[in-house]
Write an enzyme that holds these catalytic residues in place. Structure first.
Site, mmCIF file in Angstrom:
data_model
loop_
_atom_site.group_PDB
_atom_site.id
_atom_site.type_symbol
_atom_site.label_atom_id
_atom_site.label_comp_id
_atom_site.label_asym_id
_atom_site.label_seq_id
_atom_site.Cartn_x
_atom_site.Cartn_y
_atom_site.Cartn_z
ATOM 1 N N HIS A 225 0.881 -0.848 -0.170
ATOM 2 C CA HIS A 225 -0.224 0.038 -0.106
ATOM 3 C C HIS A 225 0.685 0.910 -0.275
ATOM 4 C CE1 HIS A 225 -3.303 2.934 1.197
ATOM 5 N NE2 HIS A 225 -3.994 2.046 0.393
ATOM 6 N N ASP A 282 -8.371 -5.166 -0.327
ATOM 7 C CA ASP A 282 -8.457 -5.942 -1.237
ATOM 8 C C ASP A 282 -7.882 -7.356 -1.170
ATOM 9 O OD1 ASP A 282 -9.807 -3.658 -2.938
ATOM 10 O OD2 ASP A 282 -7.876 -3.147 -3.713
HETATM 11 N N1 ACO Z 1 4.196 -7.840 -4.853
HETATM 12 C C1 ACO Z 1 5.485 -7.983 -4.497
HETATM 13 N N2 ACO Z 1 6.752 -6.791 -5.188
HETATM 14 C C2 ACO Z 1 5.925 -5.355 -4.813
HETATM 15 C C3 ACO Z 1 4.460 -5.454 -4.460
HETATM 16 C C4 ACO Z 1 3.959 -7.204 -4.754
HETATM 17 N N3 ACO Z 1 2.418 -6.882 -4.744
HETATM 18 N N4 ACO Z 1 4.090 -4.352 -4.055
HETATM 19 C C5 ACO Z 1 5.275 -3.629 -3.451
HETATM 20 N N5 ACO Z 1 6.529 -4.426 -4.521
HETATM 21 C C6 ACO Z 1 7.374 -4.111 -4.377
HETATM 22 C C7 ACO Z 1 7.631 -3.527 -5.920
HETATM 23 O O1 ACO Z 1 8.670 -4.440 -6.784
HETATM 24 C C8 ACO Z 1 9.115 -3.066 -5.367
HETATM 25 O O2 ACO Z 1 10.468 -3.299 -5.327
HETATM 26 P P1 ACO Z 1 11.501 -2.556 -5.414
HETATM 27 O O3 ACO Z 1 11.837 -1.900 -4.119
HETATM 28 O O4 ACO Z 1 12.712 -3.624 -5.805
HETATM 29 O O5 ACO Z 1 11.825 -1.740 -6.926
HETATM 30 C C9 ACO Z 1 8.735 -1.974 -3.766
HETATM 31 O O6 ACO Z 1 8.162 -3.495 -3.178
HETATM 32 C C10 ACO Z 1 7.749 -0.943 -3.312
HETATM 33 O O7 ACO Z 1 7.087 -0.835 -4.648
HETATM 34 P P2 ACO Z 1 6.337 0.237 -5.374
HETATM 35 O O8 ACO Z 1 5.627 -0.077 -6.527
HETATM 36 O O9 ACO Z 1 7.143 1.684 -5.487
HETATM 37 O O10 ACO Z 1 5.429 0.500 -3.718
HETATM 38 P P3 ACO Z 1 4.237 1.839 -3.510
HETATM 39 O O11 ACO Z 1 3.925 2.108 -2.562
HETATM 40 O O12 ACO Z 1 4.183 2.838 -4.535
HETATM 41 O O13 ACO Z 1 2.805 0.745 -4.622
HETATM 42 C C11 ACO Z 1 0.803 -0.433 -4.140
HETATM 43 C C12 ACO Z 1 1.425 0.433 -4.049
HETATM 44 C C13 ACO Z 1 0.330 -0.163 -5.649
HETATM 45 C C14 ACO Z 1 -0.164 -0.744 -3.619
HETATM 46 C C15 ACO Z 1 1.556 -1.784 -4.719
HETATM 47 O O14 ACO Z 1 2.191 -2.043 -3.945
HETATM 48 C C16 ACO Z 1 1.001 -2.793 -5.865
HETATM 49 O O15 ACO Z 1 1.647 -2.699 -6.745
HETATM 50 N N6 ACO Z 1 0.413 -3.722 -4.721
HETATM 51 C C17 ACO Z 1 -0.477 -5.133 -5.820
HETATM 52 C C18 ACO Z 1 -1.706 -4.049 -6.085
HETATM 53 C C19 ACO Z 1 -3.126 -3.996 -5.347
HETATM 54 O O16 ACO Z 1 -2.931 -4.505 -4.345
HETATM 55 N N7 ACO Z 1 -3.267 -2.653 -5.367
HETATM 56 C C20 ACO Z 1 -4.437 -2.451 -4.088
HETATM 57 C C21 ACO Z 1 -3.966 -1.159 -3.385
HETATM 58 S S1 ACO Z 1 -4.918 -1.142 -2.299
HETATM 59 C C22 ACO Z 1 -6.329 -0.055 -3.105
HETATM 60 O O17 ACO Z 1 -6.008 0.915 -3.621
HETATM 61 C C23 ACO Z 1 -7.526 0.217 -2.130
#
Ligand code: ACO
Length: 313
Positions: A225, A282
């Protein structure tokens, strides 16, 4: 800190003690409604719980569109009265969106509103259910989704509204932003992912490794998140609700088992620990929607049903 408050009140308390409309009123006005004010709000919403036939025909004629596209266009087709104040406009859109969402379940609109209780009415319109336990779960789900600060869809809505575009155009944009798999659309993706893993002999280790592999596009949907770097309190509430509903109704679901195994494995893995990745709202909501017999393509519309209160506020 993993705390979610609306107007300074913890969402845990709201879920257990209040109705969705009381929470919507709280968001909009900043205080809880008196008995009289709540009655007036319910009466207004009930009075607006109808939509012109041509809007219904749009849902029938364009059923090939995604459900979020139908909602996004559908809301722009609504004729908004010019002589209503802001609070009535708030009630107006809560009512219309409830009916539009119900069209996704029942395009022929075979049932009409019967209850001033928002969740009871929606359960009947969409699922043809008059069942207290379902109303109670819908109430909790809608409250959990009612608002969440400056997220993607709310930002989109505010950017659109900043040009003095109409409220319904701003709502339309918010609905489209919510549809994306990294935002509201994640609840559908979680179920697809759990199905895929379950069919693949629930090989949890394989999918944990895939999620960690930077060459692989696979992510653990429902994990991570932008704001919560501890845990998402909404996920905790939904997980508890799911357990309660499944045990009360003697339901066993292989997807819930896969979800529990996946969560446990991820929370013990140094990759997820070091990046502060926890289940988000979610991760469990789709499992609960599925148990309520809500089709996957209506999961994100369910999210929007609750979020409407926050957007309108
Ligand atoms: N699975 C595996 N790795 C992940 C995940 C995941 N679900 N989420 C983040 N990471 C990793 C990224 O690859 C990144 O790795 P790195 O540092 O080696 O490059 C690191 O964690 C940080 O990720 P970001 O995308 O920069 O984190 P951010 O806080 O910007 O993104 C987000 C948050 C978009 C929710 C992300 O965690 C994601 O894509 N999750 C999966 C989709 C999801 O569940 N979305 C619902 C969110 S809740 C809502 O909107 C109601």
């Amino acid at each position: 800190k993993g705390i979610l408050q609306y107007r300074g009140i913890d969402v845990f308390n709201l879920v257990t003690e209040k109705s969705y409309l009381e929470v919507a009123y709280l968001l909009f006005k900043g205080t809880f409604p008196s008995v009289k004010e709540l009655t007036m709000m319910k009466t207004l919403i009930f009075a607006h719980s109808n939509v012109d036939k041509y809007v219904q025909r749009f849902f029938q004629n364009y059923s090939y569109l995604s459900t979020m596209n139908l909602l996004s266009i559908g809301i722009t087709l609504i004729k908004e009265p010019t002589d209503i104040d802001d609070f009535e406009r708030f009630c107006f859109y809560l009512a219309k969106h409830k009916v539009l969402c119900s069209y996704l379940f029942d395009p022929q609109h075979t049932r009409i509103s019967f209850s001033e209780d928002y969740c009871e009415d929606f359960a009947y319109l969409s699922l043809n259910k008059k069942d207290n336990s379902i109303t109670k779960i819908l109430n909790a789900l809608l409250i959990i989704h009612a608002d969440h600060e400056q997220n993607c869809s709310t930002t989109s809505l505010r950017v659109i509204a900043s040009s003095k575009a109409s409220l319904k155009n701003a709502l339309s944009g918010a609905l489209l932003a919510l549809s994306g798999p990294l935002h509201g659309g994640a609840n559908e993706e979680v179920i697809n992912m759990l199905q895929m893993i379950t069919q693949d002999r629930s090989d949890i280790k394989k999918y944990i490794e895939k999620a960690k592999d930077k060459e692989d596009k696979f992510l653990l949907m429902g994990f991570g998140h932008r704001v919560y770097k501890n845990f998402d309190p909404r996920a905790t509430i939904i997980k508890e609700l799911s357990h309660e509903f499944f045990s009360k109704n003697n339901i066993t679901d292989s997807l819930l088992n896969t979800a529990l195994l996946l969560e446990k494995a991820a929370l013990e893995d140094s990759y997820f620990i070091s990046k502060y990745l926890y289940p988000n709202v979610d991760f469990y909501s789709g499992i609960l929607y599925k148990a309520l017999k809500i089709p996957t393509h209506n999961f994100t519309p369910m999210f929007s049903l609750g979020r409407m209160a926050g957007w309108l506020t």
